[in-house]
Scaffold this active site. Structure first.
Site, PDB file in Angstrom:
ATOM      1  N   SER A 159     -49.100 -41.894  69.261  1.00 34.67           N
ATOM      2  CA  SER A 159     -48.041 -42.866  67.690  1.00 34.67           C
ATOM      3  C   SER A 159     -47.303 -42.146  66.686  1.00 34.67           C
ATOM      4  O   SER A 159     -46.175 -42.472  67.101  1.00 34.67           O
ATOM      5  CB  SER A 159     -49.491 -43.531  66.902  1.00 34.67           C
ATOM      6  OG  SER A 159     -49.149 -44.194  66.962  1.00 34.67           O
ATOM      7  N   HIS A 187     -53.414 -48.178  73.268  1.00 30.14           N
ATOM      8  CA  HIS A 187     -52.994 -47.664  72.240  1.00 30.14           C
ATOM      9  C   HIS A 187     -53.835 -46.297  72.118  1.00 30.14           C
ATOM     10  O   HIS A 187     -55.301 -46.347  71.749  1.00 30.14           O
ATOM     11  CB  HIS A 187     -53.291 -47.839  71.344  1.00 30.14           C
ATOM     12  CG  HIS A 187     -51.755 -47.767  70.245  1.00 30.14           C
ATOM     13  ND1 HIS A 187     -50.474 -47.044  70.349  1.00 30.14           N
ATOM     14  CD2 HIS A 187     -52.355 -46.582  68.919  1.00 30.14           C
ATOM     15  CE1 HIS A 187     -49.999 -46.159  69.239  1.00 30.14           C
ATOM     16  NE2 HIS A 187     -51.196 -45.964  68.274  1.00 30.14           N
ATOM     17  N   ASP A 193     -50.784 -51.481  75.676  1.00 27.85           N
ATOM     18  CA  ASP A 193     -50.555 -50.684  74.345  1.00 27.85           C
ATOM     19  C   ASP A 193     -50.118 -51.904  74.041  1.00 27.85           C
ATOM     20  O   ASP A 193     -49.723 -52.201  73.559  1.00 27.85           O
ATOM     21  CB  ASP A 193     -49.544 -49.473  74.328  1.00 27.85           C
ATOM     22  CG  ASP A 193     -49.951 -48.605  73.278  1.00 27.85           C
ATOM     23  OD1 ASP A 193     -49.998 -49.704  71.918  1.00 27.85           O
ATOM     24  OD2 ASP A 193     -49.236 -47.776  73.050  1.00 27.85           O
TER      25      ASP A 193
END
Length: 412
Positions: free
Chosen positions: A249, A379, A346
């Site tokens: 991330s 994610h 995601d």
């Protein structure tokens, strides 16, 4: 109550199955439900079946509302089985990506000793205990200062028990959290413990966070940690000449930016002469273009959050800073070998951003660029042990062993 649980379970399973995009304020809630449902599919299935069996034994399922709940649970179970099978396919997908990027016989370039540390399968004993991180043969040196930023400039070292000829190659882990939250102890532990068991020295860092610190403080701290490793890691048996970097991330953004900007003076104020080059990079579900120049996420833009909290200026006020802070702007032919990993589902950072970044890299880079796109992955999927996590850890180990072996051969 059983009907309500069935409804919630069915809804959560659906979030893991459906690729959702324009969720606005609901995106964090959707992500959280999809993340835990998708990565813990078999665990959810087991408790749901066990609960149903117990209630059936006591006659609760004779109630018509409970029977409706059973129908919802049954639909959830079918979805969870599908999610588990999908996760099991991670090995095939990533192995194919590695062969495409490194060559079909890439493992043959490794010594027989290093081939023995590679794994193909995953153990149920691991993914059935997703939050059990400790592994034998690894000790941790905690809270070591690498710069003058107090708690935000501390690092941990995951140290192998057995010495290694030539010193341990080093992996630097940069945590995520939207540049505003996160701690070095919270992420990538499955990967770091796995590698440390196999003769890699892993370093996890904190860095300054927004809004107390404005960009580029974050990447400056990452560069400071690389400089510290070069100067000090030999004291722990590490080889300062081989450093790989990873992160997810915001950590994916910072690790890729660090990999593409070696010795970049603007990101090294006061230590411009330090060598901050890395020899390989493995960014997970990163943000690669702060400008969103291809309008990948126009209705879910990060611009206001970035302007207010992270960059602390608008793109119009300082376009040079916004441009230089985007890894996509630094793509060049001399980038190090890179393994980019992203999930199709995601919710927070869309997969099209990774595709665009990888395409730009592959057009110019001399070194291999491997891209692993994981169907159904959300994610932060690799934060704890799961079927998908453990297969991904195996694939990243393959990539890092290959890059290190190739680096050694180039120095021979």
């Amino acid at each position: 109550m059983y009907f309500f649980l069935g409804l919630v379970s069915f809804a959560c399973t659906c979030t893991a199955l459906v690729q959702a995009r324009r969720l606005y304020w609901a995106a964090p809630l959707y992500f959280f439900a999809a993340w835990l449902s998708g990565e813990l599919a078999m665990i959810h299935l087991l408790w749901q079946v066990a609960l149903t069996a117990a209630l059936a034994f006591f006659g609760v399922l004779d109630d018509r509302l409970a029977q409706a709940g059973l129908g919802l649970f049954a639909l959830s179970w079918m979805g969870l089985v599908y999610l588990h099978i999908q996760a099991m396919d991670t090995q095939r997908i990533l192995r194919r990506a590695l062969r495409r990027g490194l060559g079909i016989d890439y493992r043959c370039t490794l010594s027989s000793e290093r081939q023995r540390v590679l794994e193909d399968g995953v153990r149920a004993s691991s993914w059935m205990k997703p939050f059990s991180m400790y592994r034998d043969g690894v000790r941790v040196h905690s809270h070591i200062s690498y710069a003058d930023g107090g708690k935000r400039n501390l690092l941990d070292i995951y140290h192998p028990q057995e010495p290694r000829e030539g010193g341990f190659p080093v992996l630097l882990q940069v945590h995520g959290g939207g540049w505003m939250i996160g701690e070095k102890e919270q992420q990538a532990k499955p990967l770091m413990y796995h590698l440390a068991q196999r003769g890699w020295l892993c370093v996890a860092i904190n860095y300054r966070l927004s809004p107390l610190a404005a960009f580029p403080a974050h990447i400056i701290d990452v560069k400071k940690s690389i400089a510290w490793i070069r100067e000090n890691i030999s004291q722990y048996g590490g080889n300062p000449d081989f450093i790989a970097i990873t992160g997810g991330s915001a950590g994916g953004h910072l690790s890729s930016l660090a990999a593409l900007t070696p010795n970049h003076a603007d990101f090294q104020p006061g230590f411009e002469d330090a060598d901050t080059a890395v020899q390989a990079a493995v960014p997970f579900y990163g943000v690669y273009d702060l400008l969103d120049r291809y309008e990948i996420r126009p209705e879910m833009s990060m611009e206001k959050m970035l302007s207010d909290r992270v960059m602390q200026c608008t793109r119009e006020q300082n376009p040079e800073l916004w441009e230089s802070s985007s890894p996509l702007a630094h793509v060049h032919e001399d980038s190090p070998p890179m393994f980019v990993i992203h999930g199709t589902h995601d919710t927070l950072v869309w997969v099209e951003e990774a595709r665009t970044f990888v395409s730009a890299l592959q057009k110019v880079a001399k070194e291999p660029v491997v891209y692993g796109e994981l169907p159904g992955a959300q994610h932060a999927f690799e934060v704890f042990h799961s079927v998908r996590t453990d297969h991904t850890v195996n694939a990243v180990t393959d990539f890092l062993e290959w890059t290190h072996a190739r680096w050694l051969a180039g120095r021979a």
